[in-house]
Design an enzyme around this catalytic site. Structure first.
Site, short mmCIF file in Angstrom:
data_model
loop_
_atom_site.label_atom_id
_atom_site.label_comp_id
_atom_site.label_asym_id
_atom_site.label_seq_id
_atom_site.Cartn_x
_atom_site.Cartn_y
_atom_site.Cartn_z
N HIS A 83 0.84 -1.16 -0.13
CA HIS A 83 -0.02 0.09 0.06
C HIS A 83 0.91 1.44 0.00
CE1 HIS A 83 0.21 0.03 4.53
NE2 HIS A 83 -0.05 1.25 4.38
N ASP A 219 1.19 -7.64 2.43
CA ASP A 219 1.13 -6.50 2.15
C ASP A 219 2.75 -5.81 1.91
OD1 ASP A 219 0.79 -3.78 1.75
OD2 ASP A 219 -0.53 -3.43 3.74
N SER A 644 3.97 2.33 8.35
CA SER A 644 3.79 1.10 7.33
C SER A 644 5.17 0.86 6.69
CB SER A 644 2.79 1.64 6.46
OG SER A 644 1.50 1.61 6.73
N1 ARG Z 1 -4.71 0.42 7.70
C1 ARG Z 1 -3.53 0.63 6.90
C2 ARG Z 1 -2.70 1.70 7.08
O1 ARG Z 1 -3.13 2.74 7.64
C3 ARG Z 1 -3.30 0.06 5.84
C4 ARG Z 1 -4.17 0.85 4.51
C5 ARG Z 1 -3.98 0.25 2.99
N2 ARG Z 1 -5.21 0.82 2.63
C6 ARG Z 1 -6.54 -0.04 2.69
N3 ARG Z 1 -7.72 0.88 2.01
N4 ARG Z 1 -6.72 -1.10 2.60
O2 ARG Z 1 -2.29 2.34 6.32
N1 GLU Z 2 -1.19 1.32 7.63
C1 GLU Z 2 -0.59 2.37 8.43
C2 GLU Z 2 0.48 3.36 7.31
O1 GLU Z 2 0.21 3.50 6.24
C3 GLU Z 2 0.11 1.91 9.31
C4 GLU Z 2 -0.82 1.45 10.53
C5 GLU Z 2 -1.07 2.30 11.51
O2 GLU Z 2 -1.61 3.30 11.25
O3 GLU Z 2 -0.80 1.62 12.54
O4 GLU Z 2 1.63 3.98 7.91
#
Ligand code: ARG
Ligand code: GLU
Length: 713
Positions: A83, A219, A644
């Site tokens: 991502h 991921d 991330s």
């Molecule tokens: N929640 C994770 C982060 O904050 C992964 C995001 C990936 N995006 C999604 N819509 N699945 O970035």
């Molecule tokens: N998916 C998040 C990012 O893009 C990290 C996950 C979080 O926010 O802890 O940095």
């Protein structure tokens, strides 16, 4: 025996109860180092951060300003999340070559794809420059005078800093302006795409599984840093060669077990752990719900078009993912604040704080802080709503309006700086608009406009409502604008922007779409934004003193600096958790779970044929454990957005996983970290290796890594 077990459990609980925090890697010696070792770490602080010898920090790379990545070979193979590389993978994709859908693997260096504009930043050194920053300031100065003096001091510090010609420098404050750190960096500008799994692996579970455990997402994506022939940062050139890093991470094949030490090294973006109760209450119960309503509406509309049309799906995939990501995060955050009782906990702390202030006779210095917070946050409420609605609706989710924001800024350049500046700014804007319109569909945008403008008009506090929104005829307004505006295509926008500055200004101001966007944007810049900035600055001044007071009054507490996109270490152990009564989540997920979730032809839960075959024939290579391939695991590391792509490291500094998310029940950890339910989610590195090796057959990449067996020593 039983007593011993209880005792051990008690100790474990005590230790984990203390966890949380994102610490500065150059300041670990002492308390952090001891705590890390008590949790199982077998290294010293000097092996993590050292400016004289190579250390772990030399393998940690800020990825394009937003994510983290790490070097995992002597030829600068760079690992980050799928991502995080998503935008880059998308930009190389088309209906014919759909790398988002099918994956991409460079089988030679020559096939690696350059990404113009992408940067990778290494931290050379961190210096504490607090004393120099505060030089010449005193308590008789106003906050503004102090800040002016500090920024003058810091300019000088940055000019005089010892560094090489190819290195860069910046300063950031920690503890809300109570301490200043200087960073010397190397910024690499030739970063190429090496490999990415198909979205059915890299984004498996998509938005349904996002922010949730148990998780089965592979991921990850691979890039490579290129440098000039003398190993220095350089702009893209075909003559560049793979960078030779000072350190790269060995990769462990031995996996993790519950209770193992882990640490996560990376660039967490922003946390707000020291807000007063009233601010947390506002975010959880007022501002989050407002932003959620806007995004909820936008996402539903975009999703309905993406499901009908593959071209729209490619155009909107990346935008949709990032809008959905925070939408879901805010929902989880508000629930978690509620469930963990965060507001009450903050109020209790404030009671204790006030009591200590009184006991120590510090009423003059700190006695008024909490009531000041109360007054300011109440005063800030309406303008914060207005700021959020404008940012969400005008600047972000209605694309026609966000294009007018860009053009508005161009018009301002002409008004304030004249023709020459205008010509330069226009060229940049036209470049930007190319990418913008490549992913633009006017039918989708029109539907979003009609719905979001209604929400905007009905909810923005009355004092900030723009004139044209007074009459509630949203359908008519929408049709009128989208029939007449030229801003729905690159050709139309380019035509409006062609000619002398005076001609352009005349043309754009006749365009219906721009007229409307300009009105809302001018109202924002002339009214909402100045008020918002003013009150935010007043709050920041109080927060600075409150932070100082907390450090002074609670010297034995583990008070870590809020995240601010600088390099941090967070540590803990591999651990499951109990999300609710009678339910316990185990800490490791397996390939079997992917097959359990598999739904043929579903865009979120499709599993590629090749992976199903590998599963059936149990062709797992050396990446299985008791006949199962581990996919992801969770731990008590305190992480946030920006982490991330961060490496998860074992007790010796070997790579065991790749951070990519947090669990649903703990997403409030940016405001209130609760060690019993806050967990970070990592891909097991053996799943990454399994996909690269067995799924993609990109064995040349496995060959350049250093695979180790730390548990079999
Ligand atoms: N929640 C994770 C982060 O904050 C992964 C995001 C990936 N995006 C999604 N819509 N699945 O970035
Ligand atoms: N998916 C998040 C990012 O893009 C990290 C996950 C979080 O926010 O802890 O940095």
């Amino acid at each position: 025996m039983k007593l011993l077990r209880i005792l051990i459990l008690f100790i474990v609980f005590q230790v984990s109860a203390q966890q949380g925090g994102m610490w500065i890697p150059s300041m670990l010696e002492g308390r952090n180092e001891k705590e890390m070792q008590s949790l199982g770490m077998k290294m010293t602080a000097a092996e993590i951060y050292n400016i004289n010898n190579s250390s772990l920090k030399d393998a940690i790379v800020h990825f394009n300003g937003g994510c983290t990545s790490e070097l995992i070979s002597s030829r600068a193979l760079l690992l980050t999340n799928h991502h995080c590389g998503y935008g880059a993978i998308q930009s190389h994709s088309s209906l014919q070559n759909d790398y988002l859908n099918d994956g991409f693997w460079a089988m030679t260096d020559a096939e690696e794809l350059p990404n113009p504009g992408m940067i990778a930043t290494l931290i050379v050194r961190i210096d504490d420059v607090t004393n120099k920053a505060f030089e010449g300031t005193n308590d008789s100065m106003s906050e503004q005078q102090k800040l002016a003096k500090i920024s003058q001091n810091l300019e000088k510090v940055q000019k005089e800093v010892e560094k090489e010609a190819w290195q860069d420098v910046f300063v950031r404050s920690i503890y809300h302006g109570n301490q200043y750190l200087l960073y010397v960096t190397e910024v690499f500008k030739d970063v190429r795409l090496v490999g990415a799994p198909p979205s059915s692996i890299g984004k498996f579970g998509s938005d349904t599984d996002n922010w949730m455990w148990p998780r089965h997402t592979g991921d990850f994506a691979l890039f490579r840093i290129y440098a000039s022939k003398d190993n220095k940062p350089a702009s893209y050139s075909k003559d560049n060669v793979p960078y030779i890093p000072k350190h790269f991470l060995p990769v462990s094949l031995d996996g993790v077990a519950e209770g193992d030490f882990t640490m996560v090294f990376g660039f967490p973006g922003r946390t707000n752990e020291y807000l007063p109760a009233i601010a947390v209450d506002q975010i959880a119960n007022k501002f989050n719900p407002a932003r959620i309503e806007v995004r909820d509406a936008a996402l539903k509309i975009v999703d309905s078009y993406m499901r009908k049309d593959q071209q729209i799906k490619i155009q909107y995939a990346s935008k949709y993912a990032s809008v959905a990501n925070h939408w879901k995060k805010w929902i989880g955050e508000s629930q978690g604040i509620q469930k963990s009782g965060a507001v009450e906990i903050k109020k209790e702390l404030e009671g204790k704080f006030q009591q200590l202030v009184n006991e120590k006779g510090l009423q003059n210095k700190y006695g008024g802080l909490l009531s000041e917070f109360d007054r300011l946050y109440k005063e800030a409420e309406n303008v914060t709503f207005a700021n959020d609605y404008w940012s969400e609706v005008v600047n972000r989710n209605v694309e026609l309006l966000s294009a007018s924001v860009m053009i508005y800024q161009l018009e301002q350049v002409y008004e304030k700086k004249g023709e020459q500046a205008f010509v330069e700014a226009r060229e940049k804007l036209l470049n930007r608009l190319q990418g913008f319109y490549k992913n633009y569909n006017a039918t989708v945008d029109k539907a979003v406009f009609e719905r979001l403008i209604e929400i905007y008009a009905n909810n923005i506090p009355r004092e900030f409502l723009s004139k044209s929104l007074g009459n509630n005829q949203f359908n008519k307004l929408t049709n009128d604008i989208y029939q007449k505006t030229k801003l729905t295509s690159l050709a139309g926008a380019t035509e409006l922007l062609t000619g002398s500055a005076a001609e352009v200004v005349k043309k754009i101001n006749k365009d219906k779409g721009y007229q409307f966007g300009k009105e809302l944007t001018a109202d924002y810049y002339n009214n909402i934004n100045p008020k918002y900035i003013k009150i935010t600055e007043q709050i920041a001044a109080v927060q600075k003193v409150y932070m100082k007071a907390l450090l002074e009054l609670f010297p034995d507490e583990r008070i870590f600096p809020d995240a601010n996109s600088t390099l941090r270490i967070t540590y803990g152990q591999v651990r499951g958790y109990q999300p609710r009564d009678a339910v316990y989540y185990m800490p490791v997920s397996y390939l079997d779970g992917i097959m359990e979730k598999y739904i043929p032809n579903d865009y979120e839960f499709e599993v590629p044929l090749k992976l199903r075959e590998l599963y059936k024939t149990k062709d797992f290579g050396k990446y299985a454990e008791n006949g199962k391939v581990p996919v992801a695991f969770i731990g008590t590391n305190h992480t946030t957005g920006g982490n991330s792509g961060s490496p998860a490291l074992d007790a010796y500094g070997n790579l065991i996983g790749l951070n990519f998310d947090r669990v649903w029940e703990g997403t409030m950890s940016d405001l209130h970290y609760d060690p019993s339910i806050s967990r970070n989610i990592m891909v097991d590195i053996r799943y990454v290796l399994f996909i690269v090796d067995k799924y993609a057959g990109a064995t040349r990449l496995i060959d350049e890594m250093k695979l180790v067996h730390p548990k079999k020593k």
